[in-house]
Scaffold this motif. Structure first.
Motif, PDB file in Angstrom:
ATOM      1  N   GLU A 161       0.792  -1.224   0.000  1.00 36.06           N
ATOM      2  CA  GLU A 161       0.000   0.000   0.000  1.00 36.06           C
ATOM      3  C   GLU A 161       0.828   1.280   0.000  1.00 36.06           C
ATOM      4  N   GLY A 162       2.151   1.176   0.117  1.00 38.61           N
ATOM      5  CA  GLY A 162       3.004   2.356   0.129  1.00 38.61           C
ATOM      6  C   GLY A 162       3.524   2.694   1.514  1.00 38.61           C
ATOM      7  N   LEU A 163       4.566   3.519   1.564  1.00 41.63           N
ATOM      8  CA  LEU A 163       5.231   3.815   2.826  1.00 41.63           C
ATOM      9  C   LEU A 163       4.328   4.580   3.795  1.00 41.63           C
ATOM     10  N   ASP A 164       3.532   5.517   3.296  1.00 42.50           N
ATOM     11  CA  ASP A 164       2.661   6.275   4.188  1.00 42.50           C
ATOM     12  C   ASP A 164       1.722   5.343   4.957  1.00 42.50           C
ATOM     13  N   ALA A 165       1.135   4.389   4.261  1.00 47.60           N
ATOM     14  CA  ALA A 165       0.240   3.430   4.911  1.00 47.60           C
ATOM     15  C   ALA A 165       0.998   2.589   5.931  1.00 47.60           C
ATOM     16  N   ALA A 166       2.228   2.201   5.598  1.00 50.56           N
ATOM     17  CA  ALA A 166       3.033   1.408   6.523  1.00 50.56           C
ATOM     18  C   ALA A 166       3.330   2.187   7.800  1.00 50.56           C
ATOM     19  N   LEU A 167       3.644   3.464   7.653  1.00 51.28           N
ATOM     20  CA  LEU A 167       3.938   4.290   8.820  1.00 51.28           C
ATOM     21  C   LEU A 167       2.697   4.480   9.692  1.00 51.28           C
ATOM     22  N   ARG A 168       1.545   4.628   9.069  1.00 47.85           N
ATOM     23  CA  ARG A 168       0.303   4.750   9.849  1.00 47.85           C
ATOM     24  C   ARG A 168       0.030   3.476  10.638  1.00 47.85           C
ATOM     25  N   ARG A 169       0.250   2.345  10.012  1.00 43.51           N
ATOM     26  CA  ARG A 169       0.047   1.074  10.721  1.00 43.51           C
ATOM     27  C   ARG A 169       1.039   0.938  11.879  1.00 43.51           C
ATOM     28  N   ALA A 170       2.289   1.264  11.643  1.00 42.29           N
ATOM     29  CA  ALA A 170       3.291   1.157  12.696  1.00 42.29           C
ATOM     30  C   ALA A 170       2.939   2.037  13.893  1.00 42.29           C
ATOM     31  N   GLU A 171       2.426   3.231  13.618  1.00 40.31           N
ATOM     32  CA  GLU A 171       1.991   4.124  14.700  1.00 40.31           C
ATOM     33  C   GLU A 171       0.891   3.480  15.529  1.00 40.31           C
ATOM     34  N   ARG A 172      -0.041   2.841  14.873  1.00 39.26           N
ATOM     35  CA  ARG A 172      -1.125   2.168  15.588  1.00 39.26           C
ATOM     36  C   ARG A 172      -0.629   0.949  16.354  1.00 39.26           C
TER      37      ARG A 172
END
Length: 295
Positions: A161-172
């Motif tokens: 899904e792209g890096l932005d989506a990965a970072l959002r998931r990691a934050e959660r």
């Protein structure tokens, strides 16, 4: 685990921790003998060595648990163990975390791929909905027997899904209680830096695979960026496979095992590594040595 420094305590020290990938008793003993502080049980290596197939969701919970027990029995070093997707739904995640902890692991890595999962540096990976992935991390945190058992939350969303989506998931995942964040396969130095800058102060893991999708860096380089764990899961099994190829080709062509370009550990050193001196001491202590043993 008696005498070993807990993995959490190792991560509270300054610097970046190097974790070599181990996949069986020999690799675990060898890595421990060379002075590492902790280890990583690689799923790719376990599936390859135990089943002889690709790391594509084929291994079961019980098969992986057998290797956790093997590695825990081969060395007293703390180690993280690949738990794939948790081998099912939330009840399975609960069972997997409890099972890995009871078998001797010091922490578990759980990922957000759809089942069947695939190696994080290969193609065609898909991830489950973010809410479902977060629920798995919450269950894992709840299921662990003690805080010293670490939960490593991995996302493969960079590929899917792209890096932005990965970072959002990691934050959660961090908000859900994960101890270590693992954003799998950033594809440039800039992306690695962005992961580190986004989660300053958090324990971050970088996965270094020879020939993989991520720029290949040293522990020192990753530590300077802000990563806390430098994972080298494939170094051992890739080297072992290369050495086996050389010695087996030589044996086939020349009809003898010695003389190939592959390094070969002397038999006496192999016996030492695998614990034969302790076996002999045991037999001597219990009167089983020499001719008595053969009766």
């Amino acid at each position: 685990m008696a005498g070993a420094t807990p993995l959490r305590a190792l991560l509270q020290r300054d610097g970046c921790l190097t974790l070599p990938g181990v996949f069986d008793g020999i690799s675990a003993r060898m890595a421990a003998s060379t002075g590492f502080d902790a280890l990583y049980m690689t799923g790719y290596g376990v599936v390859a060595s135990a089943l002889g197939v690709a790391d594509a969701g084929t291994a079961t919970f019980s098969e992986m648990l057998d290797r956790v027990r093997c590695i825990a029995g081969a060395t007293n070093l703390p180690f993280l163990a690949d738990g794939d997707t948790g081998y099912g739904g939330l009840l399975n995640v609960d069972r997997t975390v409890r099972g890995y902890a009871a078998a001797g692991a010091s922490g578990i890595q759980l990922e957000d791929q759809e089942f069947p999962k695939k190696c994080g540096h290969t193609e065609f990976r898909r991830v489950i909905p973010a809410d479902d992935a977060v629920a798995k991390i919450r269950v894992a945190v709840e299921a662990r027997p003690a805080k010293d058992f670490l939960i490593v939350a991995r996302t493969d969303a960079r590929y899917a899904e792209g890096l932005d989506a990965a970072l959002r998931r990691a934050e959660r995942f961090l908000e859900a209680g994960a101890d270590v964040l693992f954003v799998e396969s950033p594809e440039s130095l800039e992306e690695l830096r962005r992961v580190a800058e986004t989660f300053k102060g958090a324990w971050l893991l970088a996965n270094m695979v020879e020939g993989g999708r991520t720029p290949y860096l040293s522990t020192a380089e990753l530590g300077a960026m802000g990563f806390k764990i430098a994972l080298y899961p494939g170094s051992g099994f890739l080297t072992a496979a290369g050495a086996l190829q050389l010695v087996y080709r030589h044996l086939k062509s020349d009809g003898i095992g010695t003389g190939s370009k592959a390094p070969m550990l002397p038999f006496s050193e192999m016996n030492e590594l695998m614990g034969f001196p302790a076996v002999h001491a045991f037999e001597k202590r219990h009167g089983l040595s020499g001719s008595q043993h053969e009766k």
